[in-house]
Motif scaffolding. Structure first.
Motif, PDB file in Angstrom:
ATOM      1  N   GLN A  29       0.742  -1.199  -0.073  1.00 33.83           N
ATOM      2  CA  GLN A  29       0.015   0.038  -0.152  1.00 33.83           C
ATOM      3  C   GLN A  29       0.705   1.248   0.074  1.00 33.83           C
ATOM      4  O   GLN A  29       1.756   1.165   0.759  1.00 33.83           O
ATOM      5  N   GLU A  30       0.479   2.301  -0.758  1.00 31.07           N
ATOM      6  CA  GLU A  30       1.288   3.614  -0.898  1.00 31.07           C
ATOM      7  C   GLU A  30       0.306   4.678  -1.040  1.00 31.07           C
ATOM      8  O   GLU A  30      -0.954   4.606  -1.565  1.00 31.07           O
ATOM      9  N   PHE A  31       0.348   5.620   0.054  1.00 30.47           N
ATOM     10  CA  PHE A  31      -0.600   6.552   0.442  1.00 30.47           C
ATOM     11  C   PHE A  31       0.093   7.872  -0.312  1.00 30.47           C
ATOM     12  O   PHE A  31       1.192   8.285  -0.100  1.00 30.47           O
ATOM     13  N   ASN A  32      -0.733   8.965  -0.423  1.00 36.20           N
ATOM     14  CA  ASN A  32      -0.123  10.141  -0.819  1.00 36.20           C
ATOM     15  C   ASN A  32       0.622  11.063   0.057  1.00 36.20           C
ATOM     16  O   ASN A  32       1.498  11.851  -0.107  1.00 36.20           O
ATOM     17  N   ASN A  33       0.471  10.661   1.561  1.00 36.19           N
ATOM     18  CA  ASN A  33       1.097  11.401   2.593  1.00 36.19           C
ATOM     19  C   ASN A  33       2.496  10.873   2.960  1.00 36.19           C
ATOM     20  O   ASN A  33       3.112  11.143   4.016  1.00 36.19           O
ATOM     21  N   GLY A  34       3.173  10.002   2.032  1.00 34.85           N
ATOM     22  CA  GLY A  34       4.209   9.210   2.417  1.00 34.85           C
ATOM     23  C   GLY A  34       4.489   8.195   3.096  1.00 34.85           C
ATOM     24  O   GLY A  34       5.441   7.561   3.508  1.00 34.85           O
ATOM     25  N   VAL A  35       3.045   7.699   3.366  1.00 38.80           N
ATOM     26  CA  VAL A  35       2.968   6.478   4.183  1.00 38.80           C
ATOM     27  C   VAL A  35       3.015   5.212   3.321  1.00 38.80           C
ATOM     28  O   VAL A  35       2.352   5.434   2.503  1.00 38.80           O
ATOM     29  N   SER A  36       3.617   4.161   3.688  1.00 37.79           N
ATOM     30  CA  SER A  36       3.396   2.925   2.799  1.00 37.79           C
ATOM     31  C   SER A  36       3.465   1.833   3.810  1.00 37.79           C
ATOM     32  O   SER A  36       3.901   2.007   4.939  1.00 37.79           O
ATOM     33  N   GLY A  37       2.808   0.842   3.259  1.00 36.28           N
ATOM     34  CA  GLY A  37       2.823  -0.381   4.099  1.00 36.28           C
ATOM     35  C   GLY A  37       3.143  -1.860   3.101  1.00 36.28           C
ATOM     36  O   GLY A  37       2.702  -1.822   1.934  1.00 36.28           O
ATOM     37  N   SER A  38       3.435  -2.818   3.738  1.00 36.88           N
ATOM     38  CA  SER A  38       3.657  -4.025   3.078  1.00 36.88           C
ATOM     39  C   SER A  38       3.475  -5.159   4.004  1.00 36.88           C
ATOM     40  O   SER A  38       3.795  -4.988   5.176  1.00 36.88           O
ATOM     41  N   SER A  39       2.945  -6.375   3.365  1.00 34.89           N
ATOM     42  CA  SER A  39       3.099  -7.440   4.035  1.00 34.89           C
ATOM     43  C   SER A  39       2.958  -8.798   3.267  1.00 34.89           C
ATOM     44  O   SER A  39       2.837  -8.709   2.125  1.00 34.89           O
ATOM     45  N   PHE A  40       3.574 -10.060   3.875  1.00 34.50           N
ATOM     46  CA  PHE A  40       3.384 -11.002   3.309  1.00 34.50           C
ATOM     47  C   PHE A  40       3.419 -12.223   4.112  1.00 34.50           C
ATOM     48  O   PHE A  40       3.769 -12.077   5.175  1.00 34.50           O
ATOM     49  N   GLU A  41       3.074 -13.430   3.622  1.00 37.89           N
ATOM     50  CA  GLU A  41       3.090 -14.691   4.207  1.00 37.89           C
ATOM     51  C   GLU A  41       3.539 -15.876   3.427  1.00 37.89           C
ATOM     52  O   GLU A  41       2.926 -15.796   2.381  1.00 37.89           O
ATOM     53  N   ALA A  42       4.556 -16.615   3.767  1.00 38.23           N
ATOM     54  CA  ALA A  42       4.954 -17.719   3.125  1.00 38.23           C
ATOM     55  C   ALA A  42       4.509 -19.119   3.516  1.00 38.23           C
ATOM     56  O   ALA A  42       4.043 -18.945   4.668  1.00 38.23           O
ATOM     57  N   GLY A  43       4.558 -19.994   2.531  1.00 42.36           N
ATOM     58  CA  GLY A  43       4.014 -21.195   2.873  1.00 42.36           C
ATOM     59  C   GLY A  43       4.927 -22.104   3.956  1.00 42.36           C
ATOM     60  O   GLY A  43       4.624 -22.868   4.627  1.00 42.36           O
ATOM     61  N   ASN A  44       6.177 -21.499   4.493  1.00 40.04           N
ATOM     62  CA  ASN A  44       7.047 -22.048   5.351  1.00 40.04           C
ATOM     63  C   ASN A  44       6.754 -21.514   6.683  1.00 40.04           C
ATOM     64  O   ASN A  44       7.552 -21.663   7.466  1.00 40.04           O
ATOM     65  N   GLY A  45       5.613 -20.667   6.754  1.00 29.73           N
ATOM     66  CA  GLY A  45       5.371 -20.037   8.319  1.00 29.73           C
ATOM     67  C   GLY A  45       6.089 -18.747   8.274  1.00 29.73           C
ATOM     68  O   GLY A  45       5.915 -18.215   9.367  1.00 29.73           O
ATOM     69  N   ILE A  46       6.856 -17.955   7.420  1.00 29.66           N
ATOM     70  CA  ILE A  46       7.280 -16.812   7.507  1.00 29.66           C
ATOM     71  C   ILE A  46       6.420 -15.766   7.060  1.00 29.66           C
ATOM     72  O   ILE A  46       5.558 -15.920   6.419  1.00 29.66           O
ATOM     73  N   LYS A  47       6.300 -14.638   8.198  1.00 29.42           N
ATOM     74  CA  LYS A  47       5.408 -13.770   8.092  1.00 29.42           C
ATOM     75  C   LYS A  47       6.031 -12.120   8.218  1.00 29.42           C
ATOM     76  O   LYS A  47       7.242 -12.231   9.059  1.00 29.42           O
ATOM     77  N   PHE A  48       5.824 -11.419   7.550  1.00 29.76           N
ATOM     78  CA  PHE A  48       6.291  -9.914   7.767  1.00 29.76           C
ATOM     79  C   PHE A  48       5.185  -8.841   7.573  1.00 29.76           C
ATOM     80  O   PHE A  48       4.394  -9.251   6.546  1.00 29.76           O
ATOM     81  N   GLN A  49       5.464  -7.801   8.277  1.00 31.30           N
ATOM     82  CA  GLN A  49       4.347  -6.884   7.944  1.00 31.30           C
ATOM     83  C   GLN A  49       5.151  -5.355   8.590  1.00 31.30           C
ATOM     84  O   GLN A  49       5.803  -5.534   9.487  1.00 31.30           O
ATOM     85  N   GLN A  50       5.082  -4.385   7.838  1.00 33.48           N
ATOM     86  CA  GLN A  50       5.826  -3.165   8.050  1.00 33.48           C
ATOM     87  C   GLN A  50       4.989  -2.152   7.687  1.00 33.48           C
ATOM     88  O   GLN A  50       4.254  -2.021   6.366  1.00 33.48           O
ATOM     89  N   LYS A  51       5.219  -0.668   8.125  1.00 37.01           N
ATOM     90  CA  LYS A  51       4.612   0.543   7.975  1.00 37.01           C
ATOM     91  C   LYS A  51       6.016   1.607   7.781  1.00 37.01           C
ATOM     92  O   LYS A  51       6.635   1.336   8.642  1.00 37.01           O
ATOM     93  N   VAL A  52       5.914   2.207   7.088  1.00 38.75           N
ATOM     94  CA  VAL A  52       6.815   3.344   6.626  1.00 38.75           C
ATOM     95  C   VAL A  52       6.313   4.788   6.573  1.00 38.75           C
ATOM     96  O   VAL A  52       5.328   4.867   5.969  1.00 38.75           O
ATOM     97  N   VAL A  53       7.039   5.593   7.178  1.00 41.31           N
ATOM     98  CA  VAL A  53       6.639   7.061   7.282  1.00 41.31           C
ATOM     99  C   VAL A  53       7.863   7.817   6.954  1.00 41.31           C
ATOM    100  O   VAL A  53       8.810   7.469   7.368  1.00 41.31           O
ATOM    101  N   THR A  54       7.570   8.890   6.654  1.00 40.69           N
ATOM    102  CA  THR A  54       8.640   9.877   6.386  1.00 40.69           C
ATOM    103  C   THR A  54       8.851  10.582   7.935  1.00 40.69           C
ATOM    104  O   THR A  54       7.958  10.971   8.698  1.00 40.69           O
ATOM    105  N   GLY A  55      10.202  10.359   8.281  1.00 47.24           N
ATOM    106  CA  GLY A  55      10.784  10.942   9.531  1.00 47.24           C
ATOM    107  C   GLY A  55      10.655  12.442   9.657  1.00 47.24           C
ATOM    108  O   GLY A  55      10.617  13.148   8.639  1.00 47.24           O
ATOM    109  N   ASP A  56      10.972  12.944  10.656  1.00 49.85           N
ATOM    110  CA  ASP A  56      11.274  14.559  10.997  1.00 49.85           C
ATOM    111  C   ASP A  56      12.380  15.316  10.121  1.00 49.85           C
ATOM    112  O   ASP A  56      12.266  16.398   9.977  1.00 49.85           O
TER     113      ASP A  56
END
Length: 122
Positions: A29-56
């Protein structure tokens, strides 16, 4: 030498026969305000979720969580933030430093008094 070649050949065959690990789900996901996110899940049990924002100061700050099964089947989970202070991970499996000795607090107090008094060491 023949044993080495035979061993390498067997290793190549074994690796070639392994099934690829399927990705069960993936989102970006990408939003116009500089925020993005991503996630995935793999068949071997690996999971990942992340949110990214622009810092100060214009840097990318990320926070998220990932998990994976260890060799015993236990799920290892790591929560993290990455910002102007570096990568900071937390998880019950991560080692924790022992508490600082009491004299360290005393030295820090003395250093603060010296700074307040204008004493500078070079």
């Amino acid at each position: 030498m023949k044993l080495l070649i035979f061993t390498v050949a067997i290793a190549v065959v074994v690796v070639a026969q392994e099934e690829p690990i399927p990705i069960l789900s993936e989102t970006r996901q990408e939003f116009n305000n500089g925020v993005s996110g991503s996630s995935f899940e793999a068949g071997n049990g690996i999971k990942f979720q992340q949110k990214v924002v622009t810092g100060d100061i214009g840097q990318s700050n990320a926070e998220g969580v990932y998990s994976y099964p260890d060799e015993f089947g236990n799920v290892i989970e790591v929560q993290y933030i990455a910002n102007e202070n570096g990568f900071q991970a937390q998880g019950t499996h991560l080692p924790v430093a022992p508490p600082a000795p009491a004299y360290v607090a005393e030295l820090l107090r003395i250093a603060e008094e010296q700074r307040a008094a204008g004493i500078v060491f070079e």
